[in-house]
Design a protein around this motif. Structure first.
Motif, mmCIF file in Angstrom:
data_model
loop_
_atom_site.group_PDB
_atom_site.id
_atom_site.type_symbol
_atom_site.label_atom_id
_atom_site.label_comp_id
_atom_site.label_asym_id
_atom_site.label_seq_id
_atom_site.Cartn_x
_atom_site.Cartn_y
_atom_site.Cartn_z
ATOM 1 N N GLY A 2 44.836 50.834 41.275
ATOM 2 C CA GLY A 2 46.090 50.953 40.647
ATOM 3 C C GLY A 2 47.021 49.577 40.577
ATOM 4 N N ILE A 3 46.608 48.611 41.443
ATOM 5 C CA ILE A 3 47.126 47.506 41.088
ATOM 6 C C ILE A 3 46.909 46.494 39.883
ATOM 7 N N ILE A 4 45.660 46.864 39.519
ATOM 8 C CA ILE A 4 45.109 46.100 38.571
ATOM 9 C C ILE A 4 45.909 46.614 37.158
ATOM 10 N N LYS A 5 46.277 47.845 37.184
ATOM 11 C CA LYS A 5 46.958 48.514 36.024
ATOM 12 C C LYS A 5 48.279 47.711 36.099
ATOM 13 N N VAL A 6 48.859 47.724 37.292
ATOM 14 C CA VAL A 6 50.330 47.492 37.407
ATOM 15 C C VAL A 6 50.585 45.971 37.166
ATOM 16 N N LEU A 7 49.563 45.257 37.419
ATOM 17 C CA LEU A 7 49.875 43.752 37.389
ATOM 18 C C LEU A 7 50.284 42.941 36.178
ATOM 19 N N PRO A 8 49.648 43.475 34.971
ATOM 20 C CA PRO A 8 50.204 43.025 33.597
ATOM 21 C C PRO A 8 51.715 43.190 33.365
ATOM 22 N N PHE A 9 51.979 44.358 34.028
ATOM 23 C CA PHE A 9 53.684 44.561 33.684
ATOM 24 C C PHE A 9 54.534 44.001 34.611
ATOM 25 N N VAL A 10 54.086 43.721 35.825
ATOM 26 C CA VAL A 10 54.773 42.783 36.797
ATOM 27 C C VAL A 10 55.037 41.534 36.208
ATOM 28 N N LEU A 11 53.870 40.856 35.860
ATOM 29 C CA LEU A 11 53.880 39.375 35.348
ATOM 30 C C LEU A 11 54.816 39.387 34.164
ATOM 31 N N LEU A 12 54.544 40.464 33.070
ATOM 32 C CA LEU A 12 55.481 40.299 31.747
ATOM 33 C C LEU A 12 56.954 40.434 32.431
ATOM 34 N N ALA A 13 57.541 41.232 33.476
ATOM 35 C CA ALA A 13 58.661 41.368 33.803
ATOM 36 C C ALA A 13 59.248 40.074 34.402
ATOM 37 N N VAL A 14 58.298 39.440 35.175
ATOM 38 C CA VAL A 14 58.820 38.134 35.843
ATOM 39 C C VAL A 14 58.948 37.038 34.590
ATOM 40 N N GLY A 15 57.906 37.158 33.808
ATOM 41 C CA GLY A 15 58.031 36.114 32.589
ATOM 42 C C GLY A 15 59.176 36.116 31.945
ATOM 43 N N MET A 16 59.801 37.684 31.496
ATOM 44 C CA MET A 16 60.821 37.841 30.704
ATOM 45 C C MET A 16 62.070 37.540 31.528
ATOM 46 N N PHE A 17 62.100 37.679 32.878
ATOM 47 C CA PHE A 17 63.274 37.148 33.714
ATOM 48 C C PHE A 17 63.452 35.938 33.695
ATOM 49 N N LEU A 18 62.535 34.955 33.573
ATOM 50 C CA LEU A 18 62.518 33.450 33.563
ATOM 51 C C LEU A 18 63.052 33.112 32.180
ATOM 52 N N VAL A 19 62.406 33.592 31.244
ATOM 53 C CA VAL A 19 62.844 33.475 29.922
ATOM 54 C C VAL A 19 64.527 33.539 29.819
ATOM 55 N N PHE A 20 64.695 34.832 30.268
ATOM 56 C CA PHE A 20 66.437 35.188 29.812
ATOM 57 C C PHE A 20 67.219 34.015 31.003
ATOM 58 N N LYS A 21 66.655 33.962 32.021
ATOM 59 C CA LYS A 21 67.482 32.965 33.027
ATOM 60 C C LYS A 21 67.537 31.646 32.434
ATOM 61 N N LYS A 22 66.490 31.057 31.602
ATOM 62 C CA LYS A 22 66.438 29.699 30.813
ATOM 63 C C LYS A 22 67.605 29.882 29.777
ATOM 64 N N ILE A 23 67.469 30.897 29.083
ATOM 65 C CA ILE A 23 68.439 31.098 27.919
ATOM 66 C C ILE A 23 69.728 30.885 28.377
ATOM 67 N N ARG A 24 70.461 31.819 29.325
ATOM 68 C CA ARG A 24 71.558 31.712 29.934
ATOM 69 C C ARG A 24 72.120 30.662 30.682
ATOM 70 N N GLN A 25 71.236 29.740 30.977
ATOM 71 C CA GLN A 25 71.434 28.392 31.524
ATOM 72 C C GLN A 25 72.474 27.598 30.720
ATOM 73 N N VAL A 26 73.491 26.844 31.366
ATOM 74 C CA VAL A 26 74.365 26.046 30.616
ATOM 75 C C VAL A 26 73.708 24.747 30.372
ATOM 76 N N PRO A 27 73.736 24.167 29.292
ATOM 77 C CA PRO A 27 73.378 22.796 29.149
ATOM 78 C C PRO A 27 73.911 21.826 29.747
ATOM 79 N N SER A 28 72.864 20.722 30.554
ATOM 80 C CA SER A 28 73.444 19.895 31.538
ATOM 81 C C SER A 28 74.555 19.205 30.902
ATOM 82 N N GLU A 29 74.732 18.770 29.566
ATOM 83 C CA GLU A 29 75.656 18.039 29.402
ATOM 84 C C GLU A 29 77.187 18.864 29.409
ATOM 85 N N MET A 30 76.978 20.105 29.325
ATOM 86 C CA MET A 30 78.524 20.760 29.428
ATOM 87 C C MET A 30 78.631 21.001 30.803
#
Length: 76
Positions: A2-30
């Motif tokens: 069961g873990i092998i079937k769920v693992l790709p979805f978990v990795l996808l969710a973590v990847g999406m979270f990191l991408v959205f977190k990076k997008i929402r981050q304020v540029p350092s110059e601001m």
């Protein structure tokens, strides 16, 4: 198995979270601090106010027009 079937979805969710977190981050110059603002003390009440808000008259600092008038009354 069961873990092998769920693992790709978990990795996808973590990847999406990191991408959205990076997008929402304020540029350092601001996020750099604004230049320091000089604080001045009113010659009547000694309250400190930002230089841009102070009333300057005859090399003296006032926090309000009322204190300016009060200070002018003392000078005479």
């Amino acid at each position: 198995m069961g873990i092998i079937k769920v693992l790709p979805f978990v990795l996808l969710a973590v990847g999406m979270f990191l991408v959205f977190k990076k997008i929402r981050q304020v540029p350092s110059e601001m996020t750099t601090k604004s230049p320091s603002r000089k604080m001045l003390g009113c010659c009547v009440c000694e309250t400190h106010i930002p230089e841009r808000e102070a009333i300057m008259y005859r090399d003296k600092v006032y926090c309000s027009e009322a204190h300016l008038k009060q200070g002018l009354g003392e000078d005479e």
